[in-house]
Design an enzyme around this catalytic site. Structure first.
Site, mmCIF file in Angstrom:
data_model
loop_
_atom_site.group_PDB
_atom_site.id
_atom_site.type_symbol
_atom_site.label_atom_id
_atom_site.label_comp_id
_atom_site.label_asym_id
_atom_site.label_seq_id
_atom_site.Cartn_x
_atom_site.Cartn_y
_atom_site.Cartn_z
ATOM 1 N N GLY A 11 66.956 52.183 57.849
ATOM 2 C CA GLY A 11 67.142 53.019 59.021
ATOM 3 C C GLY A 11 67.757 53.174 59.817
ATOM 4 N N VAL A 24 80.272 43.447 70.343
ATOM 5 C CA VAL A 24 81.997 43.118 70.160
ATOM 6 C C VAL A 24 82.333 43.220 71.641
ATOM 7 C CG1 VAL A 24 83.732 44.666 69.706
ATOM 8 C CG2 VAL A 24 81.765 44.995 68.251
ATOM 9 N N ARG A 72 69.581 50.897 52.469
ATOM 10 C CA ARG A 72 68.131 49.741 51.823
ATOM 11 C C ARG A 72 69.567 49.368 50.796
ATOM 12 N NH1 ARG A 72 64.544 51.240 55.494
ATOM 13 N NH2 ARG A 72 64.479 53.584 55.567
ATOM 14 N N GLY A 102 65.338 46.794 61.038
ATOM 15 C CA GLY A 102 63.750 46.962 60.875
ATOM 16 C C GLY A 102 63.448 44.995 60.555
ATOM 17 N N ASP A 103 61.934 45.275 60.140
ATOM 18 C CA ASP A 103 61.438 44.178 58.801
ATOM 19 C C ASP A 103 61.953 43.636 57.593
ATOM 20 O OD1 ASP A 103 60.078 46.241 58.498
ATOM 21 O OD2 ASP A 103 58.385 45.091 57.787
ATOM 22 N N THR A 126 64.723 50.045 64.992
ATOM 23 C CA THR A 126 64.110 51.024 64.332
ATOM 24 C C THR A 126 63.330 51.614 65.021
ATOM 25 O OG1 THR A 126 62.623 51.582 62.730
ATOM 26 C CG2 THR A 126 63.009 49.736 64.035
ATOM 27 N N ASP A 128 60.563 52.890 64.349
ATOM 28 C CA ASP A 128 59.496 52.679 64.350
ATOM 29 C C ASP A 128 58.715 51.905 65.336
ATOM 30 O OD1 ASP A 128 59.685 54.416 61.434
ATOM 31 O OD2 ASP A 128 59.118 52.831 60.319
ATOM 32 N N ASP A 130 57.968 48.983 65.278
ATOM 33 C CA ASP A 130 56.666 48.118 64.847
ATOM 34 C C ASP A 130 57.516 46.383 64.252
ATOM 35 O OD1 ASP A 130 58.713 48.597 62.923
ATOM 36 O OD2 ASP A 130 57.589 49.161 60.949
ATOM 37 N N ARG A 172 56.058 55.169 58.615
ATOM 38 C CA ARG A 172 55.184 54.630 57.822
ATOM 39 C C ARG A 172 54.163 53.980 57.468
ATOM 40 N NH1 ARG A 172 60.297 52.430 53.640
ATOM 41 N NH2 ARG A 172 61.374 52.272 55.700
ATOM 42 N N LYS A 219 40.570 76.802 74.157
ATOM 43 C CA LYS A 219 42.170 76.297 74.036
ATOM 44 C C LYS A 219 42.615 77.744 72.562
ATOM 45 C CE LYS A 219 43.322 71.934 75.597
ATOM 46 N NZ LYS A 219 44.151 71.227 75.657
ATOM 47 N N GLU A 228 53.126 60.676 59.318
ATOM 48 C CA GLU A 228 53.380 60.751 58.031
ATOM 49 C C GLU A 228 52.367 59.919 57.025
ATOM 50 O OE1 GLU A 228 57.263 59.188 56.633
ATOM 51 O OE2 GLU A 228 57.297 57.978 58.544
HETATM 52 O O1 F6P Z 1 61.915 52.731 59.057
HETATM 53 C C1 F6P Z 1 62.432 53.934 59.762
HETATM 54 C C2 F6P Z 1 62.395 55.620 58.695
HETATM 55 O O2 F6P Z 1 62.819 56.207 59.638
HETATM 56 C C3 F6P Z 1 60.021 55.657 58.297
HETATM 57 O O3 F6P Z 1 59.502 56.437 60.438
HETATM 58 C C4 F6P Z 1 60.052 56.184 57.581
HETATM 59 O O4 F6P Z 1 59.410 56.701 56.790
HETATM 60 C C5 F6P Z 1 61.510 56.295 56.737
HETATM 61 O O5 F6P Z 1 62.310 55.217 57.617
HETATM 62 C C6 F6P Z 1 62.561 56.947 55.981
HETATM 63 O O6 F6P Z 1 63.397 56.096 54.923
HETATM 64 P P1 F6P Z 1 63.950 57.384 54.287
HETATM 65 O O7 F6P Z 1 65.528 57.490 55.877
HETATM 66 O O8 F6P Z 1 65.269 55.303 53.486
HETATM 67 O O9 F6P Z 1 63.579 57.392 53.610
#
Ligand code: F6P
Length: 333
Positions: A11, A24, A72, A102-103, A126, A128, A130, A172, A219, A228
């Site tokens: 991502g 660079v 990916r 990312g990972d 990323t 996330d 994470d 995610r 409230k 998500e």
């Molecule tokens: O890992 C980054 C991320 O944006 C997550 O937060 C999300 O779940 C996922 O990528 C979405 O991936 P894609 O754009 O491939 O659906």
């Protein structure tokens, strides 16, 4: 060392361009040639690359996305894919490869090291956040601000119409964006993967929270930040269930990929610049198999497997204040 390469994978995240720019500029500062592979690991398989001059990174520090494109790439994960990538890197006489991602991308780095003996370094890119071993990832700060800007706007309608809004944010498997956005927006409720994996809250519990907030605590708007993949069927299903049980208008707002885009905020640009330059120096110094991260404002070198060996924890104090101290239903003094 003569030639280094860089790619962005997985991502995209705001600040990836700032990291490419740093690599660079640092590479040329040390007299290296810099190659940019395009479309993530696909570029390695297809030998799709461009030579990156310093002029190629003019005016990109402020741009979201990635000038190298991202992807990916399943075929890369096979032995055949690893061998092909290694052969292509050798053919171009690349000495070091820097992977921004990312990972999943770091697992790809370790896979590649089975077939290629050049130096492989990673930068955490990323939204996330994470990734273990770094306080923040490139793109995370911008994603929080993007989510926050939307939630602040939704709050106006929530207030005017006395509605409930469920704001679905990305992440995610990790609730970093969710928790930060909830704290910053003063959300009344938050559902995060870390809080829901073992046991999902009961619908009745969520309903009771809304009713107490509205009837007893006065409230008139109610924002629930939902990461998500936490509620079966997603936040739209939860919104419908809550509307049925409470009789209050409940609307889902799925922020989606807007969180991945946009101009990086200053903290992401600074992080990307610092880590990108350091990665080049580390490669020249003979380092390999590591992610360059940051802890307490110090650059750190983290072996790839440590970046994913256990789930990175949310800040427990931030979690405590959001879910206990600042929760007016629980804190009814
Ligand atoms: O890992 C980054 C991320 O944006 C997550 O937060 C999300 O779940 C996922 O990528 C979405 O991936 P894609 O754009 O491939 O659906």
């Amino acid at each position: 060392m003569k030639r280094i390469a860089v790619l962005t994978s997985g991502g995209d995240a705001p600040g990836m361009n700032a990291a490419i720019r740093a690599i660079v500029l640092a590479g040329h500062y040390f007299g290296l040639e810099v190659i940019g592979y395009r479309h993530g690991f696909n570029g390695l398989l297809e030998q799709e690359y461009q030579i990156l001059q310093t002029s190629d990174v003019n005016n990109i520090i402020q741009r979201g996305g990635t000038i190298l494109k991202s992807a990916r790439c399943k075929p890369f994960k096979t032995d055949q894919g690893g061998q092909q990538a290694a052969a292509n890197l050798q053919a171009l006489e690349i000495d070091a490869l820097i992977i921004i991602g990312g990972d999943g991308s770091f697992r790809g780095a370790v896979h590649l090291s089975r077939f290629w003996s050049g130096a492989i370094l990673g930068l955490p890119g990323t939204i996330d956040n994470d990734i273990n071993g770094t306080d923040a990832t490139i793109g995370y700060y911008t994603a929080i601000d993007t989510a926050l800007e939307s939630i602040d706007k939704v709050r106006d309608t929530a207030d005017a119409f006395e509605r409930i809004f469920l704001i679905e944010v990305m992440g995610r498997h990790a609730g970093f964006i969710g928790l930060s956005a909830a704290v910053c927006s003063g959300a009344e409720q938050v559902l995060l993967p870390e809080l829901c994996t073992e046991q999902l809250p009961e619908l009745t519990e969520l309903v009771a929270h809304i009713q107490t907030a509205q009837q007893i605590r006065g409230k008139c708007s109610y924002i629930m930040v939902v990461s998500e993949n936490t509620w079966p069927g997603g936040s739209a299903v939860l919104a419908q269930q809550l509307a049925e049980k409470t009789g209050i208008d409940c609307r889902p707002v799925i922020l989606g990929h807007v969180q991945r885009g946009g101009s990086p905020v200053s903290l992401d640009r600074i992080l990307a610049s610092k880590l990108g330059a350091y990665a080049v120096e580390a490669a020249i110094g003979g380092k390999t198999g590591i992610m360059i991260g940051e802890q307490n404002q110090q650059v750190v070198e983290v072996p790839f497997p440590q970046t994913w060996d256990k789930a990175k924890s949310l800040d427990p104090y931030l979690l405590h204040i959001q879910t206990e101290m600042f929760d007016l239903v629980k804190n009814n003094h």
